[in-house]
Motif scaffolding. Structure first.
Motif, PDB file in Angstrom:
ATOM      1  N   THR A  12      -9.877 -18.353 -22.730  1.00 21.29           N
ATOM      2  CA  THR A  12     -11.457 -18.814 -22.353  1.00 21.29           C
ATOM      3  C   THR A  12     -12.212 -17.820 -22.709  1.00 21.29           C
ATOM      4  OG1 THR A  12     -10.183 -20.340 -20.702  1.00 21.29           O
ATOM      5  CG2 THR A  12     -12.735 -20.151 -20.722  1.00 21.29           C
ATOM      6  N   VAL A  13     -11.937 -16.250 -22.364  1.00 21.33           N
ATOM      7  CA  VAL A  13     -13.049 -15.467 -22.524  1.00 21.33           C
ATOM      8  C   VAL A  13     -13.097 -15.281 -24.252  1.00 21.33           C
ATOM      9  CG1 VAL A  13     -13.287 -12.854 -22.485  1.00 21.33           C
ATOM     10  CG2 VAL A  13     -12.602 -14.171 -20.483  1.00 21.33           C
ATOM     11  N   ALA A  14     -12.114 -15.313 -24.890  1.00 19.16           N
ATOM     12  CA  ALA A  14     -12.112 -15.196 -26.489  1.00 19.16           C
ATOM     13  C   ALA A  14     -13.039 -16.420 -26.862  1.00 19.16           C
ATOM     14  CB  ALA A  14     -10.673 -15.121 -26.947  1.00 19.16           C
ATOM     15  N   ALA A  15     -12.848 -17.599 -26.491  1.00 18.25           N
ATOM     16  CA  ALA A  15     -13.715 -18.571 -26.998  1.00 18.25           C
ATOM     17  C   ALA A  15     -14.990 -18.571 -26.688  1.00 18.25           C
ATOM     18  CB  ALA A  15     -13.148 -19.935 -26.434  1.00 18.25           C
ATOM     19  N   ALA A  16     -15.316 -17.886 -25.502  1.00 19.13           N
ATOM     20  CA  ALA A  16     -16.853 -17.906 -25.078  1.00 19.13           C
ATOM     21  C   ALA A  16     -17.292 -16.615 -25.725  1.00 19.13           C
ATOM     22  CB  ALA A  16     -16.971 -17.671 -23.629  1.00 19.13           C
ATOM     23  N   ILE A  17     -16.498 -15.727 -25.959  1.00 20.85           N
ATOM     24  CA  ILE A  17     -17.245 -14.495 -26.962  1.00 20.85           C
ATOM     25  C   ILE A  17     -17.534 -14.995 -28.289  1.00 20.85           C
ATOM     26  CG2 ILE A  17     -16.664 -12.166 -28.007  1.00 20.85           C
ATOM     27  CD1 ILE A  17     -15.130 -11.751 -25.349  1.00 20.85           C
ATOM     28  N   ASP A  18     -16.675 -15.773 -29.105  1.00 16.58           N
ATOM     29  CA  ASP A  18     -17.138 -16.178 -30.416  1.00 16.58           C
ATOM     30  C   ASP A  18     -18.212 -17.195 -30.086  1.00 16.58           C
ATOM     31  OD1 ASP A  18     -14.709 -14.944 -31.258  1.00 16.58           O
ATOM     32  OD2 ASP A  18     -13.463 -16.780 -30.945  1.00 16.58           O
ATOM     33  N   GLU A  19     -18.269 -18.071 -29.343  1.00 15.22           N
ATOM     34  CA  GLU A  19     -19.577 -18.891 -29.316  1.00 15.22           C
ATOM     35  C   GLU A  19     -20.800 -18.197 -29.020  1.00 15.22           C
ATOM     36  OE1 GLU A  19     -21.191 -22.275 -29.750  1.00 15.22           O
ATOM     37  OE2 GLU A  19     -19.113 -21.984 -30.009  1.00 15.22           O
ATOM     38  N   LEU A  20     -20.815 -17.080 -28.090  1.00 12.58           N
ATOM     39  CA  LEU A  20     -21.837 -16.250 -27.799  1.00 12.58           C
ATOM     40  C   LEU A  20     -22.326 -15.494 -29.298  1.00 12.58           C
ATOM     41  CD1 LEU A  20     -20.799 -14.798 -24.420  1.00 12.58           C
ATOM     42  CD2 LEU A  20     -22.753 -16.345 -25.046  1.00 12.58           C
TER      43      LEU A  20
END
Length: 511
Positions: A56-64
């Motif tokens: 979830t952290v990796a997906a959130a970083i990509d989106e940010l």
């Protein structure tokens, strides 16, 4: 230019140590201003999401990064921080992209990308994970549940094994609740889980919360082991409803709080199914009949019909003379009256009722008490008590203490509470009024009763002299301007030398 020249001259005039101190202070002030400016212009960071897994952290970083929002990682990478002014906008955009602060468990989407080469073991594991994920999402949709974890045990179905010998399907549920759950909500969780899994019974579900409290244990469901918490709650609700009806009835007769009622009920929660088959009296009605008649009285060719079987399979010959053969058969089917009755008894049947009533006898309160027999008749009619079933009722009268009227008591308390501050305020006002009256009276007395006395004045030469008949200044101020002028004229006429000496002294002091 002039200001700079003056400043340069001032600095050259200072000692070297002073100039060094001034330069160091200016440098420190400049560095402090730079740090302060960077602190003011730096963004204020706040927590966007915390406690996330790596995926979830990796997906959130990509989106940010795709949105161009600055971020920071904290707590070993499990916490994402963003500028405070962009917090809510970033959360809304991430929610629109399908990301949230809580990792969403996967459900049946685990079965979407399975290929043809997947093993049977992986299929069973994915199916079990899908069930657990769907149940987790279902339970977290409840208002009182913040998070949930579901574990299922699905034993393999063995061949040539009786159903009773199969290992049972079990489930364990761990709930993170916002508040303590009531019994109805616990039953809802139990039945939701048991109804969603094939072969799972409610008595095989274990429910606990994150505080370590077991909310539902195996064996708590309805069964021959004994009364359950749900059945006990239903019994208490039934008893309270009957007691409330009786209390409302007795209040009309004895008044408020003049009678106490307790009802106990024995309810039967057994589920019964009865099948009964009954045949009517009589021989019935003939529906079908089949008859066969045969008769043979003589011989033919010396062979007896139905004789012994020979070697070749045919009947052997016989020299017997005349024979007589007869055969009759009958088959009849009768229609008989038949009644098949199936009765299912719902649980919750009342087996016994016990009622206890305590009333005021009126010895201390002086109220009129109805006869005990009349009260028993009313209770029997209200509850439908059946002595044959074992129902009992007991009515007793005891002296109740006299209770003062709460309205009058509260009114007295309010009266005293209001009277005391008012009395104190009135007393203070009275004392202030008396003091003001005495002060004003003293001032009036000083004005209304003038005192004429002897006044000594000193001229410029230092020789004192007397002015007879002059009023004090405070009293003279009370006279009108005309009276003051007249008094001065009379004084000048009577003592001209003393007035002239007084004026010369005043003029000398002024110079």
């Amino acid at each position: 230019m002039e200001l700079r020249d003056r400043l340069s001259e001032f600095l050259r005039a200072l000692p070297l140590a002073h100039r060094v101190v001034i330069v160091a202070a200016a440098a420190g002030l400049l560095m402090g201003a730079v740090v302060f400016a960077r602190w003011i212009t730096a963004p204020s960071w706040t927590v966007l999401y915390s406690g996330l897994d790596d995926t979830t952290v990796a997906a959130a970083i990509d989106e940010l990064e795709s949105q161009g929002v600055p971020y920071q990682l904290d707590n070993g990478g499990s916490t994402i921080m963003v500028p405070r002014d962009a917090l809510y906008t970033t959360r809304a955009r991430l929610a629109e992209s399908g990301l949230s602060g809580k990792p969403t468990p996967k459900g049946y989407e685990l079965m979407d990308n399975q290929g043809l080469s997947v093993s049977d073991f992986k299929q069973r594991v994915d199916y079990q994970r899908a069930l657990e994920g769907e149940l987790t999402k279902t339970l977290t949709a409840m208002d009182a549940v913040r998070g949930a974890t579901v574990h299922l045990v699905l034993p393999d179905k063995e061949l040539f094994v009786e159903k009773e010998e199969q290992l049972p399907v079990t489930a364990s549920v761990l709930l993170d609740t916002k508040r303590p759950l009531d019994p109805d909500e616990i039953d809802t969780v139990t039945f939701l889980v048991s109804s969603a899994v094939e072969g799972l019974e409610p008595n095989e579900v274990t429910v606990a919360d994150t505080k370590g409290i077991v909310l539902h244990a195996p064996g708590d469901s309805t069964g021959p082991a004994g009364i359950t918490s749900r059945q006990l709650r239903q019994t208490r609700e039934y008893e309270q409803a009957l007691a409330a009806d009786l209390s409302s009835l007795l209040q009309r007769v004895t008044g408020d709080d003049r009678a106490a009622v307790v009802v106990r009920a024995n309810l039967n929660f057994d589920e019964r199914t009865i099948e009964q088959e009954t045949f009517g009296p009589g021989d019935g009605v003939l529906r079908t009949e089949d008859t066969t008649n045969e008769a043979f009285t003589g011989t033919e060719g010396g062979i007896v019909p139905g004789g012994l079987v020979g070697v070749d399979g045919g009947p052997t010959g016989s020299t017997t003379g005349a024979t007589d053969y007869q055969r009759e058969e009958a088959s009849r089917e009768l229609a008989v009256d038949r009644l098949l009755e199936t009765t299912s008894a719902a649980p919750g049947d009342v087996e016994k009722l016990s009622v206890a009533i305590v009333m005021d006898d009126g010895s201390l309160t002086g109220i009129d008490v109805p006869p005990v027999g009349e009260v028993e008749t009313l209770v029997n009619a209200a509850l439908g008590l059946d002595p044959a079933r074992g129902d009992t009722i007991a009515v007793s009268t005891v002296p109740f203490p006299a209770v003062e009227d709460p309205d009058a008591e509260s009114a007295g308390i309010d009266f005293l509470g209001d009277l005391l501050p008012r009395a104190i305020a009135g007393l203070v006002l009275l004392l202030v009024s008396v003091a003001l009256f005495l002060m004003s009276r003293g001032r009036r007395r000083g004005v209304d009763e003038p005192t004429w006395g002897r006044v000594e004045l000193t001229s410029g030469e230092g020789e004192p002299f007397e002015i007879q008949g002059l009023e004090p200044v405070a009293v003279a101020a009370a006279h009108t301007e005309q009276n003051v002028t007249q008094d001065l004229h009379e004084l000048v006429e009577k003592q001209p030398e003393e007035i002239a000496s007084l004026l010369r002294g005043w003029l000398a002091d002024r110079r």
